[in-house]
Design an enzyme around this catalytic site. Structure first.
Site, PDB file in Angstrom:
ATOM      1  N   ASP A  76       0.877  -1.185   0.000  1.00  0.00           N
ATOM      2  CA  ASP A  76       0.000   0.000   0.000  1.00  0.00           C
ATOM      3  C   ASP A  76       0.910   1.230   0.000  1.00  0.00           C
ATOM      4  O   ASP A  76       2.116   1.114   0.239  1.00  0.00           O
ATOM      5  CB  ASP A  76      -0.890  -0.010   1.261  1.00  0.00           C
ATOM      6  CG  ASP A  76      -1.783   1.229   1.363  1.00  0.00           C
ATOM      7  OD1 ASP A  76      -2.304   1.676   0.319  1.00  0.00           O
ATOM      8  OD2 ASP A  76      -1.946   1.771   2.476  1.00  0.00           O
ATOM      9  N   SER A  77       0.310   2.388  -0.219  1.00  0.00           N
ATOM     10  CA  SER A  77       1.075   3.636  -0.142  1.00  0.00           C
ATOM     11  C   SER A  77       1.629   3.850   1.262  1.00  0.00           C
ATOM     12  O   SER A  77       2.558   4.628   1.443  1.00  0.00           O
ATOM     13  CB  SER A  77       0.170   4.813  -0.492  1.00  0.00           C
ATOM     14  OG  SER A  77      -0.894   4.888   0.444  1.00  0.00           O
TER      15      SER A  77
ATOM     16  N   TYR B 192      -0.623   8.454  -2.174  1.00  0.00           N
ATOM     17  CA  TYR B 192      -0.711   8.191  -3.613  1.00  0.00           C
ATOM     18  C   TYR B 192      -1.851   9.018  -4.238  1.00  0.00           C
ATOM     19  O   TYR B 192      -1.874   9.260  -5.431  1.00  0.00           O
ATOM     20  CB  TYR B 192      -1.017   6.713  -3.873  1.00  0.00           C
ATOM     21  CG  TYR B 192       0.150   5.748  -3.782  1.00  0.00           C
ATOM     22  CD1 TYR B 192       1.460   6.164  -3.532  1.00  0.00           C
ATOM     23  CD2 TYR B 192      -0.070   4.378  -3.969  1.00  0.00           C
ATOM     24  CE1 TYR B 192       2.500   5.248  -3.458  1.00  0.00           C
ATOM     25  CE2 TYR B 192       0.968   3.464  -3.914  1.00  0.00           C
ATOM     26  CZ  TYR B 192       2.253   3.884  -3.655  1.00  0.00           C
ATOM     27  OH  TYR B 192       3.276   2.972  -3.598  1.00  0.00           O
ATOM     28  N   GLY B 193      -2.813   9.393  -3.379  1.00  0.00           N
ATOM     29  CA  GLY B 193      -4.069   9.977  -3.871  1.00  0.00           C
ATOM     30  C   GLY B 193      -3.917  11.229  -4.715  1.00  0.00           C
ATOM     31  O   GLY B 193      -4.773  11.527  -5.538  1.00  0.00           O
TER      32      GLY B 193
ATOM     33  N   ASN C 114      -6.773   1.090  -3.025  1.00  0.00           N
ATOM     34  CA  ASN C 114      -7.719   1.377  -4.115  1.00  0.00           C
ATOM     35  C   ASN C 114      -7.070   2.271  -5.172  1.00  0.00           C
ATOM     36  O   ASN C 114      -7.270   2.088  -6.368  1.00  0.00           O
ATOM     37  CB  ASN C 114      -8.951   2.091  -3.557  1.00  0.00           C
ATOM     38  CG  ASN C 114      -9.743   1.213  -2.611  1.00  0.00           C
ATOM     39  OD1 ASN C 114     -10.692   0.568  -3.004  1.00  0.00           O
ATOM     40  ND2 ASN C 114      -9.344   1.181  -1.357  1.00  0.00           N
ATOM     41  N   THR C 115      -6.291   3.249  -4.711  1.00  0.00           N
ATOM     42  CA  THR C 115      -5.686   4.217  -5.626  1.00  0.00           C
ATOM     43  C   THR C 115      -4.671   3.536  -6.539  1.00  0.00           C
ATOM     44  O   THR C 115      -4.647   3.781  -7.756  1.00  0.00           O
ATOM     45  CB  THR C 115      -4.986   5.334  -4.808  1.00  0.00           C
ATOM     46  OG1 THR C 115      -5.861   5.742  -3.750  1.00  0.00           O
ATOM     47  CG2 THR C 115      -4.627   6.504  -5.670  1.00  0.00           C
TER      48      THR C 115
ATOM     49  N   CYS D 161     -10.975   3.647   0.597  1.00  0.00           N
ATOM     50  CA  CYS D 161      -9.516   3.767   0.744  1.00  0.00           C
ATOM     51  C   CYS D 161      -9.156   2.904   1.943  1.00  0.00           C
ATOM     52  O   CYS D 161      -9.847   2.939   2.971  1.00  0.00           O
ATOM     53  CB  CYS D 161      -9.141   5.229   0.986  1.00  0.00           C
ATOM     54  SG  CYS D 161      -7.455   5.477   1.591  1.00  0.00           S
ATOM     55  N   THR D 162      -8.078   2.136   1.826  1.00  0.00           N
ATOM     56  CA  THR D 162      -7.778   1.150   2.866  1.00  0.00           C
ATOM     57  C   THR D 162      -7.333   1.785   4.190  1.00  0.00           C
ATOM     58  O   THR D 162      -7.292   1.103   5.217  1.00  0.00           O
ATOM     59  CB  THR D 162      -6.711   0.153   2.378  1.00  0.00           C
ATOM     60  OG1 THR D 162      -5.559   0.883   1.925  1.00  0.00           O
ATOM     61  CG2 THR D 162      -7.249  -0.696   1.260  1.00  0.00           C
ATOM     62  N   HIS D 163      -7.010   3.073   4.173  1.00  0.00           N
ATOM     63  CA  HIS D 163      -6.705   3.747   5.442  1.00  0.00           C
ATOM     64  C   HIS D 163      -7.974   3.968   6.279  1.00  0.00           C
ATOM     65  O   HIS D 163      -7.899   4.038   7.505  1.00  0.00           O
ATOM     66  CB  HIS D 163      -6.050   5.108   5.195  1.00  0.00           C
ATOM     67  CG  HIS D 163      -4.609   5.041   4.776  1.00  0.00           C
ATOM     68  ND1 HIS D 163      -4.203   4.580   3.537  1.00  0.00           N
ATOM     69  CD2 HIS D 163      -3.468   5.385   5.438  1.00  0.00           C
ATOM     70  CE1 HIS D 163      -2.884   4.652   3.460  1.00  0.00           C
ATOM     71  NE2 HIS D 163      -2.413   5.133   4.603  1.00  0.00           N
TER      72      HIS D 163
HETATM   73  N1  DGL Z   1      -4.691   3.387   1.046  1.00  0.00           N
HETATM   74  C1  DGL Z   1      -4.843   3.923  -0.219  1.00  0.00           C
HETATM   75  C2  DGL Z   1      -6.114   3.644  -0.948  1.00  0.00           C
HETATM   76  O1  DGL Z   1      -6.711   2.685  -0.716  1.00  0.00           O
HETATM   77  C3  DGL Z   1      -3.993   5.023  -0.687  1.00  0.00           C
HETATM   78  C4  DGL Z   1      -4.236   6.346  -0.095  1.00  0.00           C
HETATM   79  C5  DGL Z   1      -3.220   7.368  -0.496  1.00  0.00           C
HETATM   80  O2  DGL Z   1      -2.037   7.103  -0.358  1.00  0.00           O
HETATM   81  O3  DGL Z   1      -3.625   8.439  -0.953  1.00  0.00           O
HETATM   82  O4  DGL Z   1      -6.543   4.386  -1.773  1.00  0.00           O
END
Ligand code: DGL
Length: 265
Positions: free
Chosen positions: A10-11, A42-43, A74-75, A183-185
Site C-alpha cells: 500500500d502507499s 498516492y491519492g 484502491n488508488t 480507501c484502505t486507510h
Molecule cells: N490506502 C490507499 C487507498 O486505498 C492510498 C491512499 C493514499 O495514499 O492516498 O486508496
C-alpha cells in the site's frame, strides 16, 4: 509442491486493514507487507508515478519469494493493476470501492463514496459505477488529509474528527444512508466515522471480500502450492522508527518495520 509467500503493498499503513483480513482468512500463510510511506499519499500523485512505484514494490516482493500479490490500495489498483498484470505472471489481487454491496444495502437509494481523488477520477471507478450503480445515485467525496492522519497514528484526535465531519456532512445532506470506505486507510477510522455519522448509516469496507477472493485465486491458480511457515514481515520506504510505532499499534502487536533496500525506494 512449491512454497509460497503472499506479498502485500500500500502507499502506507492503510493496507494493514486488509492484511488483518488476510491473516484471519489464511492463518497458515507467510505474509510480507510493504508500506510505501516515503511516497504517501498516492491519492494526489499521477497514475504514471504510482505505476512506477507499484512495479518497483512488486519486483521487491517477488525477490522476497512472493508468488501472489495483493494491491491493498484502491488508488494503486486504479492506476497500476492493469500494468502489473501485463508485466508479472502471478496472481495479482487488486481492490476497488465496494459499489456492488453498497448498492444492495442502501434503502434511501443514495450511496456515498469516501475515497482519494486519484480513485474517484480514475477510469476504473467510472467503469465500476457504469457496471453496478443501476438506479442508485452515487455521490462521491475526495478526502485530502485523511490518509496523513492515519499515517501519523491520529485515529481519534480533533483534527481527524473535523476532517471526517467536513467530508461526511455533504454526503449525508444529499441523502446517503450507506457510505463506502473506498480507501484502505479509512477502516482504521471507522469508530470515529461511526461516531460522527451515527448508528443508522451503513459503513462498507472491502477488506474481507479481498481476502476471500485471494483465497479462491490461490486455490484455483496455484493448486500445487504450500504456504511457507506462517509469519509476518513488515517493510517501509519511510522512517523505520515511526513505521514500527504506527504499524505495531494498527497491527495490534509489536512488530519491527525493516527498511526497504535503497534500490526499491
Ligand atoms: N490506502 C490507499 C487507498 O486505498 C492510498 C491512499 C493514499 O495514499 O492516498 O486508496
Amino acid at each position: 509442491m512449491t512454497t509460497g509467500v503472499i506479498g502485500v503493498f500500500d502507499s502506507g499503513v492503510g493496507g494493514l486493514s486488509v492484511l488483518h483480513h488476510i491473516r484471519q482468512t489464511l492463518p497458515n500463510e507467510r505474509l510480507i507487507y510493504v508500506a510505501d510511506s516515503a511516497h504517501v499519499p498516492y491519492g494526489d500523485k499521477s497514475a504514471h508515478y504510482i505505476e512506477h512505484r507499484a512495479i518497483t514494490l512488486t519486483r521487491f516482493l517477488i525477490e522476497q519469494g512472493a508468488d501472489a500479490i495483493v494491491i491493498a490500495c484502491n488508488t494503486a489498483t486504479a492506476a497500476a493493476a492493469a500494468t502489473l498484470r501485463s508485466q508479472f505472471n502471478l496472481p495479482i489481487v487488486g481492490m476497488e470501492p465496494a459499489v456492488k454491496p453498497a448498492v444492495a444495502a442502501t434503502k434511501s437509494g443514495i450511496v456515498g463514496v469516501l475515497a482519494t481523488i486519484g480513485t474517484l477520477e480514475s477510469a476504473r471507478f467510472a467503469a465500476l459505477l457504469e457496471r453496478y450503480a443501476g438506479e442508485v445515485k452515487i455521490v462521491t467525496q475526495g478526502c485530502p488529509g485523511l490518509v496523513e492522519q492515519v499515517e501519523s497514528g491520529d485515529l481519534h484526535g480533533i483534527r481527524t474528527r473535523e476532517l471526517i465531519e467536513r467530508y461526511t456532512t455533504p454526503l449525508l445532506a444529499r441523502g446517503a444512508d450507506t457510505l463506502i470506505l473506498g480507501c484502505t486507510h479509512y477502516p482504521f477510522l471507522s469508530n470515529l466515522i461511526r461516531d460522527v455519522v451515527g448508528e443508522h448509516i451503513t459503513l462498507i469496507d472491502t477488506g474481507e471480500a479481498v481476502a476471500r477472493h485471494l483465497q479462491r485465486r490461490l486455490l484455483s491458480e496455484l493448486p500445487c502450492r504450500t504456504a511457507a511457515q506462517p509469519d509476518e514481515f513488515f517493510y517501509t520506504s519511510g522512517d523505520c522508527a515511526q513505521a514500527t510505532r504506527t504499524m505495531s499499534s494498527l497491527w495490534g502487536s509489536t512488530i519491527e518495520a525493516q527498511s526497504l533496500p535503497s534500490d526499491f525506494k
